[in-house]
Design a protein around this motif. Sequence first.
Motif, PDB file in Angstrom:
ATOM      1  N   GLN A 465      -9.507  33.312 -53.825  1.00  0.00           N
ATOM      2  CA  GLN A 465      -9.441  34.628 -53.198  1.00  0.00           C
ATOM      3  C   GLN A 465      -8.886  34.538 -51.773  1.00  0.00           C
ATOM      4  O   GLN A 465      -8.122  35.406 -51.339  1.00  0.00           O
ATOM      5  N   ASP A 466      -9.264  33.481 -51.044  1.00  0.00           N
ATOM      6  CA  ASP A 466      -8.700  33.306 -49.707  1.00  0.00           C
ATOM      7  C   ASP A 466      -7.192  33.084 -49.770  1.00  0.00           C
ATOM      8  O   ASP A 466      -6.433  33.604 -48.948  1.00  0.00           O
ATOM      9  N   SER A 467      -6.749  32.297 -50.765  1.00  0.00           N
ATOM     10  CA  SER A 467      -5.311  32.051 -50.914  1.00  0.00           C
ATOM     11  C   SER A 467      -4.565  33.344 -51.223  1.00  0.00           C
ATOM     12  O   SER A 467      -3.497  33.616 -50.647  1.00  0.00           O
ATOM     13  N   MET A 468      -5.109  34.153 -52.113  1.00  0.00           N
ATOM     14  CA  MET A 468      -4.449  35.413 -52.445  1.00  0.00           C
ATOM     15  C   MET A 468      -4.451  36.380 -51.257  1.00  0.00           C
ATOM     16  O   MET A 468      -3.494  37.141 -51.058  1.00  0.00           O
ATOM     17  N   ALA A 469      -5.511  36.346 -50.450  1.00  0.00           N
ATOM     18  CA  ALA A 469      -5.550  37.212 -49.269  1.00  0.00           C
ATOM     19  C   ALA A 469      -4.491  36.800 -48.250  1.00  0.00           C
ATOM     20  O   ALA A 469      -3.858  37.649 -47.613  1.00  0.00           O
ATOM     21  N   ILE A 470      -4.274  35.498 -48.087  1.00  0.00           N
ATOM     22  CA  ILE A 470      -3.229  35.020 -47.166  1.00  0.00           C
ATOM     23  C   ILE A 470      -1.858  35.442 -47.658  1.00  0.00           C
ATOM     24  O   ILE A 470      -1.003  35.880 -46.879  1.00  0.00           O
ATOM     25  N   VAL A 471      -1.623  35.311 -48.975  1.00  0.00           N
ATOM     26  CA  VAL A 471      -0.325  35.712 -49.529  1.00  0.00           C
ATOM     27  C   VAL A 471      -0.126  37.217 -49.372  1.00  0.00           C
ATOM     28  O   VAL A 471       0.977  37.687 -49.061  1.00  0.00           O
ATOM     29  N   ARG A 472      -1.180  37.998 -49.580  1.00  0.00           N
ATOM     30  CA  ARG A 472      -1.062  39.444 -49.453  1.00  0.00           C
ATOM     31  C   ARG A 472      -0.722  39.852 -48.017  1.00  0.00           C
ATOM     32  O   ARG A 472       0.016  40.802 -47.779  1.00  0.00           O
ATOM     33  N   HIS A 473      -1.261  39.120 -47.047  1.00  0.00           N
ATOM     34  CA  HIS A 473      -1.051  39.489 -45.645  1.00  0.00           C
ATOM     35  C   HIS A 473       0.277  38.955 -45.101  1.00  0.00           C
ATOM     36  O   HIS A 473       1.023  39.691 -44.439  1.00  0.00           O
ATOM     37  N   PHE A 474       0.587  37.681 -45.391  1.00  0.00           N
ATOM     38  CA  PHE A 474       1.776  37.063 -44.803  1.00  0.00           C
ATOM     39  C   PHE A 474       2.979  37.037 -45.738  1.00  0.00           C
ATOM     40  O   PHE A 474       4.089  36.758 -45.301  1.00  0.00           O
ATOM     41  N   GLY A 475       2.783  37.275 -47.026  1.00  0.00           N
ATOM     42  CA  GLY A 475       3.875  37.156 -47.974  1.00  0.00           C
ATOM     43  C   GLY A 475       3.802  35.845 -48.734  1.00  0.00           C
ATOM     44  O   GLY A 475       2.939  35.003 -48.508  1.00  0.00           O
ATOM     45  N   ARG A 476       4.753  35.686 -49.638  1.00  0.00           N
ATOM     46  CA  ARG A 476       4.772  34.487 -50.466  1.00  0.00           C
ATOM     47  C   ARG A 476       5.070  33.251 -49.609  1.00  0.00           C
ATOM     48  O   ARG A 476       5.861  33.320 -48.667  1.00  0.00           O
ATOM     49  N   PRO A 477       4.479  32.106 -49.958  1.00  0.00           N
ATOM     50  CA  PRO A 477       4.743  30.889 -49.172  1.00  0.00           C
ATOM     51  C   PRO A 477       6.163  30.393 -49.386  1.00  0.00           C
ATOM     52  O   PRO A 477       6.747  30.547 -50.464  1.00  0.00           O
TER      53      PRO A 477
END
Length: 536
Positions: A465-477
Amino acid sequence: MSTIKCVQCKRDKSVLDYDQDRHGAPRKTCQSCLQCQREQRRVRAESRQIQANQNIERAPIQPVGTIAPLAFISSRLYWNRLELGNMNVVCSSCHALHWLGECVGGTAAAPTFQSCCKKGDVILPAIKRAPPYLQYLLESLDTIARQFRTNIREYNGALTFTSVKFTADNRPAAQNGGITCFQIHGELFHMQGPLQPAPNTTPCFAQLYFYDPIYASQIRHSAHPRLNLEILQRITAELNTVNPFITLYKTAKERLDSLPAGESNARVLLNPQLQLIIESDADKRRNNLPTSYEIAIIIPDEYDQAGFRDIVLANRNPDPNTAFSIINPNHAAYMPLHYVLLFPNGDLGWHWSLQLRNEMQLRKNLRLSQRAFYRYRLHSRVDEPRTIFQAQRLFQQYLVDAWAACDQNKLNWIRLNQGQLRSDLYNDLSDAMLRDDFSAEQTGKRIILPSSYSGGDRYMQQLYQDSMAIVRHFGRPSLFITFTANPKWKEITDELLPGQSPVDRPDLIARVFHLKQQQLLQELVMAAMWFGYARC
């Protein structure tokens, strides 16, 4: 003899003129043609190197401020290998050896460290030096010592007081090659058996210490024929001289045999204070036996009441179904009773009475945790013998055993403190009670593992869930970077003891890998040296 036509020279040649591939089949090109191809490649490579050197010498010097328009500019020449240096920085508090990158404060001349002794708050007695012959077997490079260290786990299993029960992980052996290591599935237990063997059975473990050392060594050799009989005899003689638990076991057996015949349910216990206790019949009277002359230390701050941490050393009429009792990992004798080759002098393990130093009076919790205790022990020191670091496979087992003890202790705390975790708010018990077909017999008791427990389901879900929240906020890695450890890193090979390989020192590999990983993250996130600003 069969012949094969070479695809290069188009000639029929014998099978012996061809090299074999990894499957054992002959190659399609003969040996002479392969040699000609190698020579041609070598000549072309030398020509390219000469041409490149001439171009560098003839290249005009560019004026300051101009940039040559090149399609690709390699930065390989500017790469600097990360060097951690030598592990020669000594902690001023506990004298542990560190790399400079492990410091958490202080100055370059006087750094402070957290991982070894919590900046001097952890104070433990030094491990005593092993007896002379055992020390020779651990340090020498001759054939006898090397064979001893290769089979050191079996030697320890033949000489130990307690047995160990675990489910081995056989996957590494099934892979046919690679690094051999000690792996387990599930829990790991130390078991204490009866001091007298059953009729028509061969004595083993602690039972052998009541016999003559030479006769006991012969029994051990018959059970472990791969071991050297002379080594078993000499180590047994040294253990009978320096190990205090042998005298303690003998005293327990003598006191149990001397009790009146009417006390049929009597047993002898070793309590957490390392005192021998006689527990008689159903009223559970507990009488202390004098042990100050049999063992070098008494732990006064430990609990002396009857409890689950007592070790049952001897039982007059043991139940055949429960002849073996599980030793609690929180007992001070948990490790030295099994790892007699690592702690031949009976050096005590972790127990509840160990506390941290609190000179500044700033700590609220003074109890020394199990993890802090084992972190202290897993740092080599300039003024302490390196016995445990020379034990190869037995050292691996000790590491797994220490981790299992810490993990089982944490799981036990979670099981006993479900109320503090408020597990009733996120389990399904309240929902099940509202159903019409609710049955208490089918519900049972459920233990909730919180997200703070590493490796649990909620821990893995929180990471996702933390990983998905980071992607949602900053975009795809943009990059997916993997970082692996190399056992042949210079920092690891330089610190190996004589005769060791990297697989014998997983502690060094873990420490060096952590330092290099932290340096990579620092350069990625803070320094922005490679890819510019990182948004995470």
